[in-house]
Scaffold this active site. Sequence first.
Site, short mmCIF file in Angstrom:
data_model
loop_
_atom_site.label_atom_id
_atom_site.label_comp_id
_atom_site.label_asym_id
_atom_site.label_seq_id
_atom_site.Cartn_x
_atom_site.Cartn_y
_atom_site.Cartn_z
N ASP A 37 23.58 5.67 -11.36
CA ASP A 37 24.48 7.34 -10.88
C ASP A 37 23.49 8.83 -10.06
OD1 ASP A 37 22.56 8.28 -13.37
OD2 ASP A 37 24.13 9.14 -14.38
N ASP B 220 9.86 16.08 -26.86
CA ASP B 220 8.96 17.64 -26.68
C ASP B 220 9.69 18.36 -27.41
OD1 ASP B 220 8.22 19.30 -24.46
OD2 ASP B 220 8.10 17.77 -22.73
N GLU C 183 0.31 21.26 -25.49
CA GLU C 183 0.53 22.36 -24.80
C GLU C 183 -0.27 23.60 -24.38
OE1 GLU C 183 2.55 22.91 -20.00
OE2 GLU C 183 3.37 23.54 -21.94
N ASP D 97 17.02 3.80 -14.12
CA ASP D 97 18.18 4.39 -13.71
C ASP D 97 19.53 3.45 -14.09
OD1 ASP D 97 20.81 5.14 -13.53
OD2 ASP D 97 20.53 5.29 -11.73
N ASP E 226 17.92 7.19 -17.63
CA ASP E 226 18.58 7.71 -18.42
C ASP E 226 18.05 6.31 -19.95
OD1 ASP E 226 19.44 4.77 -17.90
OD2 ASP E 226 20.94 5.71 -16.51
N ASP F 242 5.49 22.41 -26.65
CA ASP F 242 5.57 22.87 -24.99
C ASP F 242 5.44 24.48 -25.12
OD1 ASP F 242 7.01 22.81 -22.71
OD2 ASP F 242 7.80 24.47 -22.96
N ASN G 282 22.55 2.99 -15.12
CA ASN G 282 24.05 3.15 -15.14
C ASN G 282 23.58 3.45 -13.26
OD1 ASN G 282 23.68 5.36 -14.98
ND2 ASN G 282 25.35 6.49 -16.07
N HIS H 233 3.62 15.76 -15.67
CA HIS H 233 4.83 16.46 -14.83
C HIS H 233 4.71 17.89 -13.93
CE1 HIS H 233 5.51 18.42 -18.64
NE2 HIS H 233 6.77 19.05 -17.76
N ASP H 234 4.17 18.61 -14.89
CA ASP H 234 3.84 20.21 -13.57
C ASP H 234 2.74 19.96 -12.76
OD1 ASP H 234 5.42 21.03 -15.91
OD2 ASP H 234 3.82 21.15 -17.13
C1 GLC Z 1 5.79 23.94 -19.89
C2 GLC Z 1 6.18 22.40 -19.16
C3 GLC Z 1 7.00 22.94 -17.75
C4 GLC Z 1 8.19 24.40 -18.01
C5 GLC Z 1 7.40 24.87 -19.03
C6 GLC Z 1 8.70 25.79 -19.54
O1 GLC Z 1 4.53 24.36 -19.69
O2 GLC Z 1 5.67 21.56 -19.06
O3 GLC Z 1 7.86 21.97 -17.58
O4 GLC Z 1 8.89 24.92 -17.18
O5 GLC Z 1 6.74 24.84 -20.41
O6 GLC Z 1 9.37 25.22 -20.68
#
Ligand code: GLC
Length: 574
Positions: free
Chosen positions: A26, A99, A280, A22, A30, A201, A24, A337-338
């Site tokens: 908040d 992404d 992905e 972060d 960023d 994605d 700035n 991140h999933d």
């Molecule tokens: C992919 C992303 C996930 C997102 C999904 C819909 O699986 O990794 O985070 O929620 O697509 O875009």
Amino acid sequence: MHSLKWWQTTVFYQIYPRSFADGNGDGIGDFAGMIDRLDYLRDLGVGALWLSPHYPSPNADCGYDISDYTGVAPEYGTLDDFRRFLEGAHARGMRVLLDLVLNHTSEDHPWFRESRSSRNNPKRDWYIWRDPAPDGGPPNNWYSAFGGSAWTFDEATGQYYYHFFFKEQPDLNWRNPDVKQAMWHAVRFWLDMGVDGFRLDAIDTIFEDPNLTPQQSKLSQIEMLRIWRENRPPEETKELWEQFALMFRHQVQQPGLHELMKELRALVDEYPGDRVLIGEGDDIAYYGNGHDELHLVFNFPLMRTNRLTPAWIRANQAERLAALPPGAWPCNTLGNHDVGRMWTAYGDGVHDAALARLHVTMLLTLKGTPVLYNGEEIGMTDLLLERFDQLRDNQAVNLYDAAVNDGIPADEAMRMAAKISRDRCRTPIQWANAPNAGFSPAGVTTWLPVNPNYAQGVNVAEQVGDPHSLLTFYRRLIAARQATPALLEGDYTPLHPNEERYLAFLRTTPEQRCLVALNFTAEPVTASFAPGEDSLLRTIFSTHPRPAGEENPAHLTLAPFEAYIGEILPERQG
Ligand code: GLC
């Protein structure tokens, strides 16, 4: 030396922009923060940064619902800030991947606003609109992967629109050539600016069966949820996965996908500098013939277990590598991140620190491009949220609602939601043992709570100068990998295929042969890896102190949880 491309030999690192740094103050990550940390990333030794979506978004799905494909989310900065980040990364020898969400936009995207404005709008057909069924209900029984029907009724025009994910993420109609043109315009916008590639994605979901064939799963979503609650290990839920696959059969991997990937590959190949596409999706078919679709496809099957065992890893590699078309390059990862963080997901609760080292050594020595997820390098763990109002992942919110509707008491529903919530792996990166873990200034409320274990050494500042820290381990390991040609480009040959205590394999080029031996037990093991009578082993890297000089591969003793890498030297003459 080797003829491999940059994306085959470098280590990739995923940045989750909202939680990285972060700049700035908040409470939200960023570009200013990311720019400040570029030296940190260079020193870690990674060569390519993949950013989760940085575009303007109402954040129904934490940025995966994009409302402008050629912009920057105002909370992350401006396009100029992005350019500075890109230049800063390039100046330090790192590439940048964005992404690319092709399947759907945000409901706030101007394309969808127009599309929903009237049945005659020129963009009506950019999305998937259908009349209600004769009973007024949705056009068919398809589910959204995030819960509930895949169809949402739009009062204004009296039709349903289709969304594989949240209702705030309407699916684009990729059979309309104007959609393709608009999206390729955005792709060129970033490529022209110098971006080095894209992570694609949810590619499986881009097309759906135009006949809307009903799905025939024997289980409803709520029944699946009930089974899931029993918390069986993935290996014991075969039936569940089969029914899950049946449920979405007509919504994923439909005809047209590979033609589209070929078209995107051709577009990307027009640009100099070997730009790269990472998919992905599990399906090896996305490699095409090895040269005409995606450069890399994640080896997700490797991750689908609670316990990474030698047998599991060996079986995964055997299957995956055998299935690759000639010329295709593997891509391995243990976190994103999933899913849960690798420390938590693959730990045993007792030897977690040792296992984290063992697992990342495996990831960085298997054949292929490794992808790390931010925070793994300091041993960040899952954070289970305690209160409903802390949840930011709407998937968890949906699950909570469904559980409560199904009669589950609120506190138990919250525990379930916290456990599945993707928030658990998205908390702010822990930069220091300071208020807010040094992510944001003291007193600021961060967008997700900070994991309090920053005060127990899980932070960058305390690990960076500590020769025994996990961060130092990552740096040494990455440096060792990058300096060892056989680990970058060598063939993979498994050794001792029935061994349950350790995983051992060779990585071999015509010039160099390396042994990787990983002890998955809390006991020492001694084994012979001698390829010939008189061979020697020169230690390249180990989690444990090793005697200086050369080792005897005929009697190599691995300490508990030791991860060992050595070069097998040619046999001595005479
Ligand atoms: C992919 C992303 C996930 C997102 C999904 C819909 O699986 O990794 O985070 O929620 O697509 O875009």
